[in-house]
Write a protein that holds these residues in place. Structure first.
Motif, short mmCIF file in Angstrom:
data_model
loop_
_atom_site.label_atom_id
_atom_site.label_comp_id
_atom_site.label_asym_id
_atom_site.label_seq_id
_atom_site.Cartn_x
_atom_site.Cartn_y
_atom_site.Cartn_z
N GLU A 22 0.95 -1.56 0.01
CA GLU A 22 0.22 0.24 0.48
C GLU A 22 0.60 1.67 0.16
OE1 GLU A 22 -3.66 2.33 2.84
OE2 GLU A 22 -3.12 -0.02 2.77
N GLY A 23 0.29 2.45 -0.47
CA GLY A 23 1.23 3.41 -0.95
C GLY A 23 2.40 3.64 -1.73
N LEU A 24 2.73 1.79 -2.79
CA LEU A 24 3.27 2.16 -3.77
C LEU A 24 2.20 2.05 -5.18
CD1 LEU A 24 6.35 1.72 -5.12
CD2 LEU A 24 5.51 -1.22 -5.17
N VAL A 25 2.93 3.04 -5.88
CA VAL A 25 1.97 3.07 -7.14
C VAL A 25 3.40 2.98 -8.14
CG1 VAL A 25 0.54 4.88 -8.67
CG2 VAL A 25 0.61 4.78 -6.14
N THR A 26 2.59 2.59 -9.52
CA THR A 26 3.58 2.23 -10.72
C THR A 26 3.10 2.80 -12.23
OG1 THR A 26 4.93 0.50 -9.69
CG2 THR A 26 5.06 1.04 -11.78
N ALA A 27 3.31 3.84 -12.53
CA ALA A 27 2.47 4.26 -13.60
C ALA A 27 3.39 5.20 -14.69
CB ALA A 27 2.15 5.44 -12.80
N PRO A 28 2.83 5.31 -16.16
CA PRO A 28 4.37 5.34 -17.26
C PRO A 28 4.00 6.66 -16.89
CG PRO A 28 2.32 4.67 -17.92
CD PRO A 28 1.69 4.55 -16.66
N PHE A 29 5.30 6.83 -17.27
CA PHE A 29 6.07 8.58 -17.28
C PHE A 29 5.55 8.94 -18.56
CE2 PHE A 29 9.89 11.22 -19.32
CZ PHE A 29 9.65 12.19 -17.74
N GLU A 30 5.44 10.27 -17.64
CA GLU A 30 4.30 11.71 -18.41
C GLU A 30 5.46 12.49 -18.95
OE1 GLU A 30 1.19 11.62 -19.87
OE2 GLU A 30 0.63 9.89 -18.50
N SER A 31 6.31 12.29 -19.90
CA SER A 31 7.15 13.21 -20.36
C SER A 31 6.25 14.36 -21.53
CB SER A 31 8.39 12.24 -21.77
OG SER A 31 7.42 12.50 -22.92
N ASN A 32 7.28 15.43 -21.72
CA ASN A 32 6.98 16.61 -22.26
C ASN A 32 5.86 16.36 -23.73
OD1 ASN A 32 7.52 18.45 -20.20
ND2 ASN A 32 9.93 18.62 -21.53
N TRP A 33 6.16 15.16 -24.33
CA TRP A 33 5.92 15.06 -25.59
C TRP A 33 4.63 13.32 -25.83
CZ3 TRP A 33 11.05 15.37 -24.07
CH2 TRP A 33 11.71 16.53 -24.96
N GLY A 34 3.83 13.23 -24.59
CA GLY A 34 3.12 12.17 -23.93
C GLY A 34 4.04 11.13 -23.07
N THR A 35 3.01 10.48 -23.54
CA THR A 35 3.25 9.06 -22.16
C THR A 35 4.13 8.55 -22.95
OG1 THR A 35 0.48 9.35 -21.75
CG2 THR A 35 1.90 7.01 -21.42
N THR A 36 4.72 7.94 -22.28
CA THR A 36 5.81 6.90 -21.93
C THR A 36 5.85 5.49 -22.01
OG1 THR A 36 7.73 6.94 -20.88
CG2 THR A 36 7.36 8.49 -21.87
N ASP A 37 6.69 4.88 -22.65
CA ASP A 37 6.44 3.11 -21.99
C ASP A 37 7.25 2.77 -20.92
OD1 ASP A 37 9.14 2.75 -23.25
OD2 ASP A 37 8.53 1.20 -23.90
N GLU A 38 8.03 4.17 -20.20
CA GLU A 38 8.50 3.63 -18.64
C GLU A 38 7.86 4.21 -17.40
OE1 GLU A 38 12.46 6.42 -18.79
OE2 GLU A 38 10.72 7.23 -19.86
N LEU A 39 7.78 2.86 -16.63
CA LEU A 39 6.65 2.81 -15.13
C LEU A 39 7.59 3.15 -14.43
CD1 LEU A 39 5.25 -0.81 -16.22
CD2 LEU A 39 4.25 1.35 -16.17
N LEU A 40 7.00 4.50 -14.25
CA LEU A 40 7.87 4.34 -13.26
C LEU A 40 7.57 4.79 -11.66
CD1 LEU A 40 8.65 8.39 -13.68
CD2 LEU A 40 10.02 6.75 -14.54
N CYS A 41 8.16 3.99 -10.53
CA CYS A 41 7.31 3.61 -9.05
C CYS A 41 7.48 4.51 -8.13
CB CYS A 41 8.13 2.12 -8.86
SG CYS A 41 7.67 0.61 -9.59
N LYS A 42 6.50 4.85 -7.61
CA LYS A 42 6.69 6.03 -6.14
C LYS A 42 6.22 5.16 -5.51
CE LYS A 42 6.31 10.17 -9.79
NZ LYS A 42 5.64 11.26 -9.72
N PHE A 43 6.89 6.06 -4.49
CA PHE A 43 6.20 5.36 -2.42
C PHE A 43 5.81 6.68 -2.02
CE2 PHE A 43 6.70 3.80 1.71
CZ PHE A 43 5.35 3.13 1.65
#
Length: 146
Positions: A22-43
């Protein structure tokens, strides 16, 4: 901040989690050019790293990421605090840090106090560029929540 605070990185610095925390979120990186396929992890809103595998979740930790990217980079202390909090919130994890991959057998860390000290050393070296990154592995410690 959009500039990486990390000027150096270990060759290998990953965290594997065997379950959702709980508290860990994995989501695509939103670059200046749009959504990428990089899945960033934030806690709890702090960038921890980038997902490289789903089962188990393997995270390449922030100091190893491409420093040219405009991620929402945390400060070194914020990254350290969030990573240690993630470990404390999880009961199934493995942390692996190698200064030079395959050059030395990693030291097995057996307690949280030692791990906290080593992690602080890693973050200090990665942010300052001075010193030697320790090589170690650690797994969830029995008798604790982490």
């Amino acid at each position: 901040m959009t500039t990486s605070p990390f000027v150096r990185a270990p060759d290998h610095f990953t965290l594997s989690l065997d379950h959702h925390v709980e508290g860990l979120v994995t989501a695509p990186f939103e670059s200046n050019w749009g959504t990428t396929d990089e899945l960033l992890c934030k806690f709890e809103g702090i960038l921890i790293g980038k997902s490289t595998d789903d089962e188990p979740l393997v995270i390449s930790l922030a100091p190893t990421l491409d420093k040219r990217r405009t991620y929402a980079w945390p400060s070194g202390p914020a990254f350290l605090a969030a990573t240690l909090a993630l470990l404390a919130a999880s009961h199934g994890w493995s942390l692996h840090c190698e200064r030079d991959s395959d050059q030395a057998v990693p030291h097995q860390v057996t307690d949280m106090r030692s791990l906290e000290s080593l992690m602080a050393q890693v973050v200090d070296v990665c942010c300052s560029g001075v010193g030697v990154v320790p090589t170690f592995v650690a797994n969830a410690f029995s008798g604790t929540n982490s």
